[in-house]
Design a protein around this motif. Structure first.
Motif, PDB file in Angstrom:
ATOM      1  N   VAL A 221      -3.809 -10.411 -11.056  1.00  7.28           N
ATOM      2  CA  VAL A 221      -3.386 -11.234  -9.911  1.00  7.28           C
ATOM      3  C   VAL A 221      -4.320 -12.437  -9.821  1.00  7.28           C
ATOM      4  CG1 VAL A 221      -3.037 -11.318  -7.408  1.00  7.28           C
ATOM      5  CG2 VAL A 221      -2.556  -9.194  -8.667  1.00  7.28           C
ATOM      6  N   LYS A 277       0.579 -10.874 -13.323  1.00  7.64           N
ATOM      7  CA  LYS A 277       1.676 -10.207 -12.631  1.00  7.64           C
ATOM      8  C   LYS A 277       2.068 -11.008 -11.388  1.00  7.64           C
ATOM      9  CE  LYS A 277       0.301  -6.216 -11.093  1.00  7.64           C
ATOM     10  NZ  LYS A 277      -0.042  -4.838 -10.746  1.00  7.64           N
ATOM     11  N   TYR A 334      -2.601  -7.150   4.710  1.00  8.81           N
ATOM     12  CA  TYR A 334      -2.869  -6.328   3.526  1.00  8.81           C
ATOM     13  C   TYR A 334      -3.730  -5.147   3.942  1.00  8.81           C
ATOM     14  CZ  TYR A 334      -4.469  -4.576  -0.893  1.00  8.81           C
ATOM     15  OH  TYR A 334      -4.734  -3.735  -1.930  1.00  8.81           O
ATOM     16  N   ASN A 337      -1.896  -2.456   5.871  1.00  7.90           N
ATOM     17  CA  ASN A 337      -0.821  -1.707   5.224  1.00  7.90           C
ATOM     18  C   ASN A 337      -1.204  -0.985   3.943  1.00  7.90           C
ATOM     19  OD1 ASN A 337       1.702  -2.221   6.897  1.00  7.90           O
ATOM     20  ND2 ASN A 337       0.824  -4.269   6.673  1.00  7.90           N
TER      21      ASN A 337
ATOM     22  N   MET B 281       3.599  -8.632   2.627  1.00  7.41           N
ATOM     23  CA  MET B 281       2.495  -7.812   2.143  1.00  7.41           C
ATOM     24  C   MET B 281       2.961  -6.376   1.905  1.00  7.41           C
ATOM     25  SD  MET B 281       0.542 -10.210   1.805  1.00  7.41           S
ATOM     26  CE  MET B 281      -0.820  -9.583   0.977  1.00  7.41           C
ATOM     27  N   LYS B 282       3.790  -5.879   2.792  1.00  8.16           N
ATOM     28  CA  LYS B 282       4.321  -4.518   2.603  1.00  8.16           C
ATOM     29  C   LYS B 282       5.147  -4.442   1.323  1.00  8.16           C
ATOM     30  CE  LYS B 282       4.711  -2.626   7.281  1.00  8.16           C
ATOM     31  NZ  LYS B 282       5.620  -2.569   8.436  1.00  8.16           N
ATOM     32  N   GLU B 283       5.939  -5.460   1.139  1.00 11.29           N
ATOM     33  CA  GLU B 283       6.787  -5.534  -0.050  1.00 11.29           C
ATOM     34  C   GLU B 283       5.929  -5.495  -1.334  1.00 11.29           C
ATOM     35  OE1 GLU B 283      10.058  -5.704   0.141  1.00 11.29           O
ATOM     36  OE2 GLU B 283      10.601  -6.232  -1.927  1.00 11.29           O
ATOM     37  N   LEU B 284       4.869  -6.303  -1.357  1.00 11.23           N
ATOM     38  CA  LEU B 284       4.017  -6.379  -2.549  1.00 11.23           C
ATOM     39  C   LEU B 284       3.279  -5.068  -2.794  1.00 11.23           C
ATOM     40  CD1 LEU B 284       2.451  -9.951  -2.181  1.00 11.23           C
ATOM     41  CD2 LEU B 284       4.333  -9.255  -3.670  1.00 11.23           C
ATOM     42  N   ILE B 285       2.927  -4.393  -1.686  1.00 18.55           N
ATOM     43  CA  ILE B 285       2.234  -3.114  -1.851  1.00 18.55           C
ATOM     44  C   ILE B 285       3.220  -2.054  -2.339  1.00 18.55           C
ATOM     45  CG2 ILE B 285       1.032  -1.260  -0.631  1.00 18.55           C
ATOM     46  CD1 ILE B 285      -0.104  -3.548   1.221  1.00 18.55           C
ATOM     47  N   ASN B 287       5.999  -2.362  -4.008  1.00 15.61           N
ATOM     48  CA  ASN B 287       6.459  -2.468  -5.404  1.00 15.61           C
ATOM     49  C   ASN B 287       5.289  -2.545  -6.394  1.00 15.61           C
ATOM     50  OD1 ASN B 287       5.610  -5.140  -5.509  1.00 15.61           O
ATOM     51  ND2 ASN B 287       7.644  -5.987  -5.155  1.00 15.61           N
ATOM     52  N   HIS B 288       4.089  -2.197  -5.922  1.00  9.24           N
ATOM     53  CA  HIS B 288       2.895  -2.077  -6.760  1.00  9.24           C
ATOM     54  C   HIS B 288       2.433  -3.385  -7.386  1.00  9.24           C
ATOM     55  CE1 HIS B 288       3.049   2.193  -6.198  1.00  9.24           C
ATOM     56  NE2 HIS B 288       4.330   2.178  -6.575  1.00  9.24           N
ATOM     57  N   THR B 289       2.888  -4.513  -6.852  1.00  9.77           N
ATOM     58  CA  THR B 289       2.335  -5.777  -7.334  1.00  9.77           C
ATOM     59  C   THR B 289       0.884  -5.879  -6.872  1.00  9.77           C
ATOM     60  OG1 THR B 289       4.516  -6.744  -7.119  1.00  9.77           O
ATOM     61  CG2 THR B 289       2.705  -8.270  -7.397  1.00  9.77           C
ATOM     62  N   LEU B 290       0.631  -5.394  -5.670  1.00  9.90           N
ATOM     63  CA  LEU B 290      -0.747  -5.328  -5.169  1.00  9.90           C
ATOM     64  C   LEU B 290      -1.116  -3.870  -4.952  1.00  9.90           C
ATOM     65  CD1 LEU B 290      -1.040  -8.115  -2.448  1.00  9.90           C
ATOM     66  CD2 LEU B 290      -1.720  -8.191  -4.841  1.00  9.90           C
ATOM     67  N   GLY B 291      -2.401  -3.596  -5.069  1.00  7.06           N
ATOM     68  CA  GLY B 291      -2.908  -2.273  -4.747  1.00  7.06           C
ATOM     69  C   GLY B 291      -2.707  -1.266  -5.847  1.00  7.06           C
TER      70      GLY B 291
END
Ligand SMILES: Cc1cc2nc3c(=O)[nH]c(=O)nc-3n(C[C@H](O)[C@H](O)[C@H](O)COP(=O)(O)OP(=O)(O)OC[C@H]3O[C@@H](n4cnc5c(N)ncnc54)[C@H](O)[C@@H]3O)c2cc1C
Ligand SMILES: Cc1cc2nc3c(=O)[nH]c(=O)nc-3n(C[C@H](O)[C@H](O)[C@H](O)COP(=O)(O)OP(=O)(O)OC[C@H]3O[C@@H](n4cnc5c(N)ncnc54)[C@H](O)[C@@H]3O)c2cc1C
Lengths: 339, 291
Positions: A221, A277, A334, A337, B281-285, B287-291
């Protein structure tokens, strides 16, 4: 005869990433052309390096090993490449478009009177018909490169001259080991036969290479800031967010020029090419020279207060707002969540 | 004290740094007419390095050499305004379509005609062709060493020059014998501005082709003041082999030129309010783009 050569560049005693990228690409091109891929490594204490070249797809590795070749200087390296190419007559020769390749490549091509295409971002095999001469050339190297300050993309060919030489920009080609373990043939270059004493008239008297702590190429990222971030202080927000989500911080040239970020963070035509990504572009307008370095990102989010900014044309999500408002919110939500 | 003969290679280029929409034609080629023609930026850095040698070693001479259409004589005047001593324009239809190999051949022939030199200074790269190949290829054709990516000529010793290079990841200082060709990067000091006295002196300096349009009243000046005569050379003057010039002397061919087009996507536009950003942010988390 008629093989594909990669001139490998060394960094801290190992083969540089750019050369491994070239070997990876060269393997595919050689398969298409039905020829072998040969690597030329010039330097000192090279033993063992052949293994890496084989792993990335070389069939033959030439080692030009000599104490006088420890540091790159133009003339002896040129003599070795020129004499070896005269002897081996490759059809294609590739180098990195780094300060090494862009110093060595033109000198070698001039000595061989062969064409050299600069700073390619793609290489393909294809054919060309010269309508006026009524002649068709098969299996040519199509060398694709930006020119005119990155505003146009040209396809260059060298139909009549071998080797077809090209320098290739760092980071645009993938670096991948071959699936099967491989080995090949190691050949020694007779250095004394190829270099002349008068090749050693330039000496390196001092070298300061800075180990960059920034690893943009490997980051999954990237949070990248542009002129719209506004200040070096505001960039701190990007670092905070990056640390939180395990990202690296990049920058546009305007941000680097303004002193908001260091030069080794610059992404784009004259900086690093990245394919993460996720790429979050904050206060970046998205000029062609910037996009050239990040267009292969799997997902792009832009944060910009101008809906018409060109970056939004290639973004998956465009957040309309000020960086200084949006980033703190991203950090906050972030944290709330993720667990 | 020693003095040096320096040749500066300078190219007139369209200013590609601020290309607006109207600069690109429908067919993807560049509309040169709308872009101002300028002194290639890094060639100005090279000129400054040359002028600094001249400052330090009085009696040194700085000679400009440019190859291009007749209007490229502007480059020579521009250099004279900043302190160069003289300059040559290389112009001939036979040069059209030259790639870097043919360009460097023509330039090297002209340099041989100019005669002795201690240093040739070039820009690292021109902002139109963008290859950075001409400098090293000229050096090879002349059989002299090269130092590329130079930021400063630090010192000139008895028979050696010390040059600092700026590379991607650091700096390197090298020492080389001369005659020598050096290519200078944009990180080197900027060129000094035009000098008002030199502008007065050289503003009517012209090539013979330019003089066709000069009014009769001025023609006498060129006999009185030879420095107003800018020499103009063609293929015959530099005794070049025609088949090594232009398209026939160029191994590389441009097969195709395209405008840069990026795969446009339909961006999902979000307002910067709390709900939208939380949703993203929820969406990115998830779908594993973040975290
Ligand atoms: C030969 C050449 C090579 C180049 N190489 C590169 C390169 O490698 N990399 C590179 O990046 N550039 C490169 N450039 C420069 C490039 O053309 C652009 O000038 C540069 O990318 C612009 O950077 P920017 O988007 O940060 O700045 P700008 O174009 O000034 O854009 C700033 C953006 O921020 C937005 N903004 C302003 N304030 C805010 C705010 N508070 N919140 C949110 N948004 C805000 C504005 O709407 C605007 O879209 C090169 C140029 C040339 C000619
Ligand atoms: C779209 C396109 C792509 C091209 N790609 C290639 C390619 O890949 N390979 C190739 O061989 N040719 C290529 N060419 C041709 C090339 O642009 C010309 O040969 C050009 O004249 C010289 O190259 P350059 O502008 O890259 O100069 P560079 O090599 O970048 O110039 C470096 C320095 O050399 C000196 N110099 C260069 N030209 C002159 C001149 N005319 N007069 C005085 N000094 C000069 C200057 O000091 C300059 O700073 C391409 C042309 C086009 C239109």
């Amino acid at each position: 005869m008629d093989n594909l050569f990669v001139i490998c560049e060394l960094e801290n005693g190992t083969i540089a990433d750019i050369s491994l990228e070239l070997l990876t690409k060269g393997r595919k091109l050689a398969d298409q052309l039905g020829c072998k891929q040969e690597a030329l490594i010039i330097g000192h204490k090279l033993k063992g390096l052949e293994k890496e070249a084989f792993d990335y797809g070389a069939d033959v590795v030439w080692l030009a090993d000599d104490a006088r070749l420890e540091h790159y200087t133009t003339l002896p390296y040129t003599s070795i490449a020129v004499e070896l190419f005269r002897q081996e007559k490759p059809q294609v020769a590739l180098l990195g478009a780094t300060s090494y390749g862009r110093d060595l490549g033109p000198r070698v091509s001039s000595a061989l009177s062969s064409g050299l295409t600069a700073d390619c971002t793609a290489l393909e095999i294809g054919e060309h018909t010269d309508k006026r001469a009524g002649k068709t050339y098969k299996n040519l190297l199509l060398q694709i490169r930006p020119a005119f300050g990155g505003n146009i993309i040209a396809t260059i060919i060298n139909p009549e001259h071998k080797p077809q030489m090209a320098t290739v920009r760092e980071g645009v080609m993938k670096m991948e080991k071959c699936k099967e373990p491989r080995s090949g043939e190691v050949k020694k270059v007779d250095v004394d036969k190829f270099v002349r004493p008068e090749d050693f008239v330039v000496n390196v008297i001092e070298r300061h290479m800075e180990e960059s702590g920034v690893n943009l190429k490997g980051a999954p990222v990237i949070i990248s800031g542009g002129y719209g971030v506004g200040s070096k202080e505001n960039f701190e927000m990007l670092y905070q967010f990056a640390e939180l989500i395990g990202a690296e911080v990049g920058a546009s040239r305007a941000a680097v020029d303004a002193g908001f970020a260091e030069h080794d963070r610059q992404i784009g035509q004259t900086g690093v090419t990245v394919r993460p990504k996720l790429y979050i572009a904050c206060g970046i307008s998205g000029q062609v020279q910037h996009i050239a370095g990040m267009q292969e990102s799997a997902m792009v989010i832009s944060v910009n207060n101008d809906q018409e900014a060109p970056i939004n044309k290639i973004a998956d999500y465009a957040i309309l707002g000020n960086v200084e408002d949006v980033i703190p919110k991203m950090i906050k939500y972030y944290k709330e969540n993720s667990k | 004290m020693k003095n040096f003969k320096i040749i500066v290679l300078a190219k007139q280029v369209p200013d590609t740094r601020n290309v607006g929409k109207d600069a690109m034609k429908e067919d993807g080629t560049v509309n040169r007419a709308v872009l101002p023609a300028i002194f290639n930026p890094e060639d100005l850095n090279a000129l400054e390095q040359a002028l600094r040698i001249k400052d330090k070693y009085p009696g040194s001479t700085v000679t400009l050499l440019t190859m291009g259409p007749p209007r490229a004589a502007e480059i020579i005047r521009e250099g004279l305004y900043r302190g160069a001593d003289n300059g040559y324009l290389l112009t001939d239809r036979a040069f059209a379509g030259s790639d870097t190999l043919a360009t460097s051949y023509a330039l090297s022939r002209a340099i041989m005609k100019i005669g002795d030199f201690d240093f040739i200074l070039a820009g690292r790269q021109a902002i139109d062709g963008d290859t950075a190949q001409v400098g090293p290829q000229v050096a090879e054709k002349l059989g002299v060493p090269q130092v590329t990516y130079a930021e400063e000529i630090v010192d000139i010793k008895k028979n050696k020059a010390v040059v600092r290079r700026r590379l991607e990841k650091g700096v390197e200082t090298v020492e080389s014998v001369f005659p020598l060709l050096i290519t200078v990067t944009g990180t080197a000091p900027a060129c000094r501005p035009r000098n008002a006295k030199l502008i007065m002196k050289y503003k009517r300096a012209t090539t013979i082709s330019e003089r066709q349009n000069v009014s009769e009243d001025y023609i006498f000046m060129y006999d009185d003041r030879p420095f107003l005569n800018l020499p103009e050379w063609n293929v015959g003057d530099i005794e070049a082999e025609p088949e090594r010039l232009g398209l026939s002397g160029s191994p590389t061919k441009v097969k195709k030129v395209e405008n840069v087009v990026f795969q446009a996507k339909e961006a999902k536009v979000l307002e910067a309010d709390n709900q939208s950003i939380e949703w993203l942010m929820k969406e990115l988390i998830s779908n594993h783009t973040l975290g």
